[in-house]
Scaffold this motif. Structure first.
Motif, PDB file in Angstrom:
ATOM      1  N   LEU A  43       0.835  -1.213   0.000  1.00 18.62           N
ATOM      2  CA  LEU A  43       0.000   0.000   0.000  1.00 18.62           C
ATOM      3  C   LEU A  43       0.867   1.260   0.000  1.00 18.62           C
ATOM      4  O   LEU A  43       0.545   2.244  -0.673  1.00 18.62           O
ATOM      5  CB  LEU A  43      -0.948  -0.007   1.199  1.00 18.62           C
ATOM      6  N   GLY A  44       1.973   1.221   0.750  1.00 20.71           N
ATOM      7  CA  GLY A  44       2.897   2.357   0.745  1.00 20.71           C
ATOM      8  C   GLY A  44       3.503   2.579  -0.636  1.00 20.71           C
ATOM      9  O   GLY A  44       3.603   3.713  -1.101  1.00 20.71           O
ATOM     10  N   ALA A  45       3.885   1.477  -1.273  1.00 23.82           N
ATOM     11  CA  ALA A  45       4.449   1.578  -2.624  1.00 23.82           C
ATOM     12  C   ALA A  45       3.401   2.094  -3.603  1.00 23.82           C
ATOM     13  O   ALA A  45       3.699   2.930  -4.462  1.00 23.82           O
ATOM     14  CB  ALA A  45       4.987   0.221  -3.076  1.00 23.82           C
ATOM     15  N   ALA A  46       2.171   1.616  -3.467  1.00 21.72           N
ATOM     16  CA  ALA A  46       1.090   2.085  -4.347  1.00 21.72           C
ATOM     17  C   ALA A  46       0.848   3.578  -4.142  1.00 21.72           C
ATOM     18  O   ALA A  46       0.650   4.321  -5.111  1.00 21.72           O
ATOM     19  CB  ALA A  46      -0.184   1.293  -4.090  1.00 21.72           C
ATOM     20  N   ALA A  47       0.879   4.024  -2.899  1.00 28.42           N
ATOM     21  CA  ALA A  47       0.705   5.453  -2.618  1.00 28.42           C
ATOM     22  C   ALA A  47       1.845   6.262  -3.233  1.00 28.42           C
ATOM     23  O   ALA A  47       1.626   7.333  -3.810  1.00 28.42           O
ATOM     24  CB  ALA A  47       0.627   5.687  -1.109  1.00 28.42           C
ATOM     25  N   GLN A  48       3.068   5.741  -3.140  1.00 26.17           N
ATOM     26  CA  GLN A  48       4.225   6.425  -3.717  1.00 26.17           C
ATOM     27  C   GLN A  48       4.111   6.473  -5.240  1.00 26.17           C
ATOM     28  O   GLN A  48       4.407   7.495  -5.856  1.00 26.17           O
ATOM     29  CB  GLN A  48       5.525   5.710  -3.309  1.00 26.17           C
ATOM     30  N   ILE A  49       3.657   5.374  -5.834  1.00 22.86           N
ATOM     31  CA  ILE A  49       3.468   5.342  -7.292  1.00 22.86           C
ATOM     32  C   ILE A  49       2.419   6.375  -7.699  1.00 22.86           C
ATOM     33  O   ILE A  49       2.604   7.112  -8.673  1.00 22.86           O
ATOM     34  CB  ILE A  49       3.068   3.926  -7.758  1.00 22.86           C
ATOM     35  N   ALA A  50       1.320   6.437  -6.967  1.00 23.68           N
ATOM     36  CA  ALA A  50       0.272   7.407  -7.277  1.00 23.68           C
ATOM     37  C   ALA A  50       0.801   8.835  -7.147  1.00 23.68           C
ATOM     38  O   ALA A  50       0.524   9.695  -8.003  1.00 23.68           O
ATOM     39  CB  ALA A  50      -0.934   7.196  -6.361  1.00 23.68           C
ATOM     40  N   GLU A  51       1.582   9.072  -6.113  1.00 26.02           N
ATOM     41  CA  GLU A  51       2.169  10.404  -5.910  1.00 26.02           C
ATOM     42  C   GLU A  51       3.121  10.739  -7.053  1.00 26.02           C
ATOM     43  O   GLU A  51       3.093  11.846  -7.599  1.00 26.02           O
ATOM     44  CB  GLU A  51       2.904  10.431  -4.574  1.00 26.02           C
ATOM     45  N   ASN A  52       3.972   9.773  -7.426  1.00 30.07           N
ATOM     46  CA  ASN A  52       4.898   9.985  -8.544  1.00 30.07           C
ATOM     47  C   ASN A  52       4.143  10.205  -9.842  1.00 30.07           C
ATOM     48  O   ASN A  52       4.531  11.038 -10.664  1.00 30.07           O
ATOM     49  CB  ASN A  52       5.860   8.803  -8.684  1.00 30.07           C
ATOM     50  N   HIS A  53       3.066   9.456 -10.039  1.00 27.41           N
ATOM     51  CA  HIS A  53       2.247   9.597 -11.240  1.00 27.41           C
ATOM     52  C   HIS A  53       1.683  11.013 -11.323  1.00 27.41           C
ATOM     53  O   HIS A  53       1.763  11.670 -12.363  1.00 27.41           O
ATOM     54  CB  HIS A  53       1.122   8.553 -11.227  1.00 27.41           C
ATOM     55  N   ASP A  54       1.118  11.480 -10.216  1.00 28.82           N
ATOM     56  CA  ASP A  54       0.570  12.835 -10.189  1.00 28.82           C
ATOM     57  C   ASP A  54       1.663  13.869 -10.459  1.00 28.82           C
ATOM     58  O   ASP A  54       1.459  14.830 -11.206  1.00 28.82           O
ATOM     59  CB  ASP A  54      -0.096  13.124  -8.845  1.00 28.82           C
ATOM     60  N   ARG A  55       2.830  13.668  -9.855  1.00 27.11           N
ATOM     61  CA  ARG A  55       3.938  14.597 -10.057  1.00 27.11           C
ATOM     62  C   ARG A  55       4.373  14.605 -11.522  1.00 27.11           C
ATOM     63  O   ARG A  55       4.574  15.664 -12.117  1.00 27.11           O
ATOM     64  CB  ARG A  55       5.115  14.208  -9.157  1.00 27.11           C
ATOM     65  N   LEU A  56       4.469  13.412 -12.116  1.00 33.47           N
ATOM     66  CA  LEU A  56       4.873  13.332 -13.523  1.00 33.47           C
ATOM     67  C   LEU A  56       3.834  13.970 -14.446  1.00 33.47           C
ATOM     68  O   LEU A  56       4.188  14.667 -15.393  1.00 33.47           O
ATOM     69  CB  LEU A  56       5.120  11.873 -13.924  1.00 33.47           C
ATOM     70  N   ILE A  57       2.568  13.721 -14.157  1.00 27.04           N
ATOM     71  CA  ILE A  57       1.510  14.352 -14.962  1.00 27.04           C
ATOM     72  C   ILE A  57       1.626  15.866 -14.859  1.00 27.04           C
ATOM     73  O   ILE A  57       1.537  16.578 -15.861  1.00 27.04           O
ATOM     74  CB  ILE A  57       0.107  13.872 -14.508  1.00 27.04           C
ATOM     75  N   ASN A  58       1.835  16.368 -13.648  1.00 25.96           N
ATOM     76  CA  ASN A  58       1.988  17.817 -13.471  1.00 25.96           C
ATOM     77  C   ASN A  58       3.194  18.347 -14.219  1.00 25.96           C
ATOM     78  O   ASN A  58       3.144  19.421 -14.825  1.00 25.96           O
ATOM     79  CB  ASN A  58       2.073  18.173 -11.982  1.00 25.96           C
ATOM     80  N   GLU A  59       4.287  17.589 -14.207  1.00 29.16           N
ATOM     81  CA  GLU A  59       5.477  18.000 -14.950  1.00 29.16           C
ATOM     82  C   GLU A  59       5.208  18.017 -16.450  1.00 29.16           C
ATOM     83  O   GLU A  59       5.620  18.941 -17.150  1.00 29.16           O
ATOM     84  CB  GLU A  59       6.655  17.077 -14.642  1.00 29.16           C
TER      85      GLU A  59
END
Length: 184
Positions: A43-59
């Motif tokens: 779940l922690g890894a999934a949360a990190q992936i989601a956070e990274n995904h959002d960050r990449l989309i924003n970038e």
């Protein structure tokens, strides 16, 4: 029969059975703890992936917006006025030859150039010599911009490496359109 009267072997058998049950219970508890820890890590890894995904989309959105702003600034440089054209060219004839247009006045030249630049993107990179284009910045007034069904663009080598065919380019552009449309 009372408990005291049980033979010793039965007492030992019950004690072993109790020890086995406790041992099994301990192992189940340990396995449950391991599963809880693993689930927590997942779940922690999934949360990190989601956070990274959002960050990449924003970038990506920031990069696209930056590119669009830069393109808008470049396109604004291609807005022609009579004064600008007169500063660039000594005579209307020189301007007509440069742009390869048939016009009768400075005003009609500016109008044609501005109309053409609004309807098509001028390819800024020189094409390969075997493509037979003398000057990519020349806009032919006889070309009917309203009948554009397909547009040919020239990709630079580093970009072309990433896109094996036109379908891949179109899909990437559609993705960027979706991303930028959602963030407006």
């Amino acid at each position: 029969m009372s408990k005291k009267s049980l033979p010793t072997t039965q007492k030992q058998g019950k004690a072993r059975l109790g020890d086995q049950i406790r041992s099994i219970a301990d192992r189940l508890k340990q396995e449950t703890d391991v599963q809880i820890q693993a689930t927590s890590r997942i779940l922690g890894a999934a949360a990190q992936i989601a956070e990274n995904h959002d960050r990449l989309i924003n970038e990506v959105v920031d990069i696209v917006e930056s590119d669009l702003n830069a393109e808008k600034q470049v396109n604004q440089k291609h807005i022609y006025t009579v004064d600008i054209l007169k500063q660039q060219f000594k005579t209307l004839r020189d301007a007509k030859v440069h742009f390869n247009l048939k016009v009768t006045s400075w005003e009609s030249l500016a109008n044609k150039l501005n109309t053409a630049s609004c309807q098509t993107t001028i390819i800024q990179n020189k094409p390969q010599s075997n493509q037979g284009l003398a000057d990519t910045n020349v806009i032919n007034s006889e070309y009917n911009f309203n009948n554009i069904e397909k547009l040919t663009v020239f990709l630079e080598p580093d970009v072309a490496e990433m896109f094996p065919n036109s379908e891949a380019v179109n899909e990437a552009l559609r993705f960027l359109i979706r991303v930028t449309s959602k963030n407006r």
